[in-house]
Design an enzyme around this catalytic site. Structure first.
Site, mmCIF file in Angstrom:
data_model
loop_
_atom_site.group_PDB
_atom_site.id
_atom_site.type_symbol
_atom_site.label_atom_id
_atom_site.label_comp_id
_atom_site.label_asym_id
_atom_site.label_seq_id
_atom_site.Cartn_x
_atom_site.Cartn_y
_atom_site.Cartn_z
ATOM 1 N N ILE A 134 0.846 -1.083 -0.070
ATOM 2 C CA ILE A 134 0.116 -0.062 0.046
ATOM 3 C C ILE A 134 1.078 1.122 -0.075
ATOM 4 O O ILE A 134 0.487 2.192 -0.535
ATOM 5 C CB ILE A 134 -0.862 -0.141 1.223
ATOM 6 C CG1 ILE A 134 -2.241 0.919 0.922
ATOM 7 C CG2 ILE A 134 -0.200 0.357 2.415
ATOM 8 C CD1 ILE A 134 -3.196 0.852 1.762
ATOM 9 N N ASP A 139 1.352 -0.305 9.353
ATOM 10 C CA ASP A 139 1.619 0.698 10.254
ATOM 11 C C ASP A 139 3.272 1.204 10.070
ATOM 12 O O ASP A 139 3.606 2.315 9.897
ATOM 13 C CB ASP A 139 1.075 0.623 11.718
ATOM 14 C CG ASP A 139 1.132 1.981 12.555
ATOM 15 O OD1 ASP A 139 1.315 2.932 12.021
ATOM 16 O OD2 ASP A 139 0.695 1.684 13.781
HETATM 17 N N1 AR6 Z 1 0.693 -2.826 2.340
HETATM 18 C C1 AR6 Z 1 -0.458 -3.722 2.462
HETATM 19 N N2 AR6 Z 1 -0.751 -4.399 3.514
HETATM 20 C C2 AR6 Z 1 0.190 -4.862 4.452
HETATM 21 C C3 AR6 Z 1 1.646 -4.078 4.329
HETATM 22 C C4 AR6 Z 1 1.790 -3.124 3.229
HETATM 23 N N3 AR6 Z 1 2.935 -2.683 3.244
HETATM 24 N N4 AR6 Z 1 2.373 -4.572 5.382
HETATM 25 C C5 AR6 Z 1 1.521 -5.376 6.229
HETATM 26 N N5 AR6 Z 1 0.235 -5.650 5.287
HETATM 27 P P1 AR6 Z 1 -1.482 -5.487 10.602
HETATM 28 P P2 AR6 Z 1 -3.711 -5.158 12.226
HETATM 29 C C6 AR6 Z 1 -0.925 -6.334 5.739
HETATM 30 O O1 AR6 Z 1 -0.708 -6.491 11.364
HETATM 31 O O2 AR6 Z 1 -4.092 -6.465 12.252
HETATM 32 C C7 AR6 Z 1 0.525 -2.686 14.110
HETATM 33 O O3 AR6 Z 1 1.498 -2.922 14.966
HETATM 34 C C8 AR6 Z 1 -0.825 -7.422 6.705
HETATM 35 O O4 AR6 Z 1 -0.182 -8.609 6.250
HETATM 36 O O5 AR6 Z 1 -0.410 -4.426 9.854
HETATM 37 O O6 AR6 Z 1 -4.638 -4.131 11.740
HETATM 38 C C9 AR6 Z 1 -0.242 -1.491 14.595
HETATM 39 O O7 AR6 Z 1 0.444 -0.582 15.145
HETATM 40 C C10 AR6 Z 1 -2.292 -7.846 7.012
HETATM 41 O O8 AR6 Z 1 -2.940 -8.458 5.885
HETATM 42 O O9 AR6 Z 1 -2.632 -4.624 11.218
HETATM 43 C C11 AR6 Z 1 -1.340 -2.184 15.545
HETATM 44 O O10 AR6 Z 1 -0.524 -2.454 16.808
HETATM 45 C C12 AR6 Z 1 -2.815 -6.274 7.068
HETATM 46 O O11 AR6 Z 1 -1.900 -5.311 6.334
HETATM 47 C C13 AR6 Z 1 -1.523 -3.353 14.967
HETATM 48 O O12 AR6 Z 1 -0.262 -3.746 14.184
HETATM 49 C C14 AR6 Z 1 -3.078 -5.769 8.663
HETATM 50 O O13 AR6 Z 1 -2.067 -6.359 9.353
HETATM 51 C C15 AR6 Z 1 -2.889 -3.646 14.218
HETATM 52 O O14 AR6 Z 1 -2.976 -4.712 13.733
#
Ligand code: AR6
Length: 186
Positions: free
Chosen positions: A17, A40
């Site tokens: 993203i 994030d």
């Molecule tokens: N582009 C698109 N999607 C992504 C990317 C990227 N660059 N990187 C990871 N994903 P998560 P949550 C996907 O854990 O479950 C953080 O520490 C990933 O594979 O990012 O809402 C925050 O600070 C997954 O499918 O978010 C919070 O503490 C999706 O994004 C916590 O994690 C969401 O995974 C939030 O957890």
């Protein structure tokens, strides 16, 4: 995969993203808005310190961001002009209002994008990484919420993209979208 809903294109993409050139990208943040892992971490790394600076100011003004709510900041060095930060629910088995909170996270992002007259927005799969929400259920909620918003609300948005990082997540969203536009579960 893409479909048109009320003149807005809804598409599913597999990718990172942080490379998206939509007006805004959505960050799956936590209530501290101080960054973290997953998407994030990737957004703050790619966007640079201006995003965290603005998040700090917001938290000092209004406190932590409740689950299901949003704030908007600069996109810093990203191609996207803005980052919309939201907090999805932590999965605790499904009986702790997770579905409503996840719906609210998507709905509030679409609302704030519309209020800022944005024409395009990209979402990650909120809550399905560190927060443990099962992908198939989260995908259904995410897509149903976007489809309802586009059907019910007047909006400046011409494009809504889901940018899904891995093929398993992409497949989950693909199946859910087929089910929804097939009309069986709307
Ligand atoms: N582009 C698109 N999607 C992504 C990317 C990227 N660059 N990187 C990871 N994903 P998560 P949550 C996907 O854990 O479950 C953080 O520490 C990933 O594979 O990012 O809402 C925050 O600070 C997954 O499918 O978010 C919070 O503490 C999706 O994004 C916590 O994690 C969401 O995974 C939030 O957890």
């Amino acid at each position: 995969m893409e479909v048109i809903i009320n003149n807005t294109k809804l598409s599913l993409i597999q990718g990172d993203i942080t490379n998206q050139a939509t007006d805004a990208i959505v960050n799956a943040a936590n209530p501290s808005l101080m960054g973290g892992g997953g998407v994030d971490g990737a957004i703050h790394r790619a966007g640079g310190p201006a995003i965290l600076e603005e998040c700090k100011q917001i938290v000092s003004r209004q406190g932590r961001l409740p689950t299901g709510k949003t704030v908007i900041t600069t996109g810093g060095n990203l191609k996207a002009r803005y980052v919309i930060h939201t907090v999805g629910p932590i999965w605790r088995g499904g009986s702790r209002n997770e579905a409503e909170l996840l719906k609210s996270a998507y709905w509030e992002c679409l609302k704030i994008a519309t209020a800022n007259k944005l024409t395009s927005i990209s979402f990650p799969s909120i809550s399905t990484g560190a927060y443990g929400y099962p992908v198939s259920e989260a995908a259904r909620i995410a897509l149903r919420t976007v489809v309802s918003f586009l059907k019910e609300q007047a909006t400046s948005l011409k494009e809504v993209a889901f940018v899904l990082f891995d093929s398993r997540t992409y497949e989950g969203y693909y199946s859910a979208l087929q089910e929804i536009i097939g009309g069986s579960n709307t």
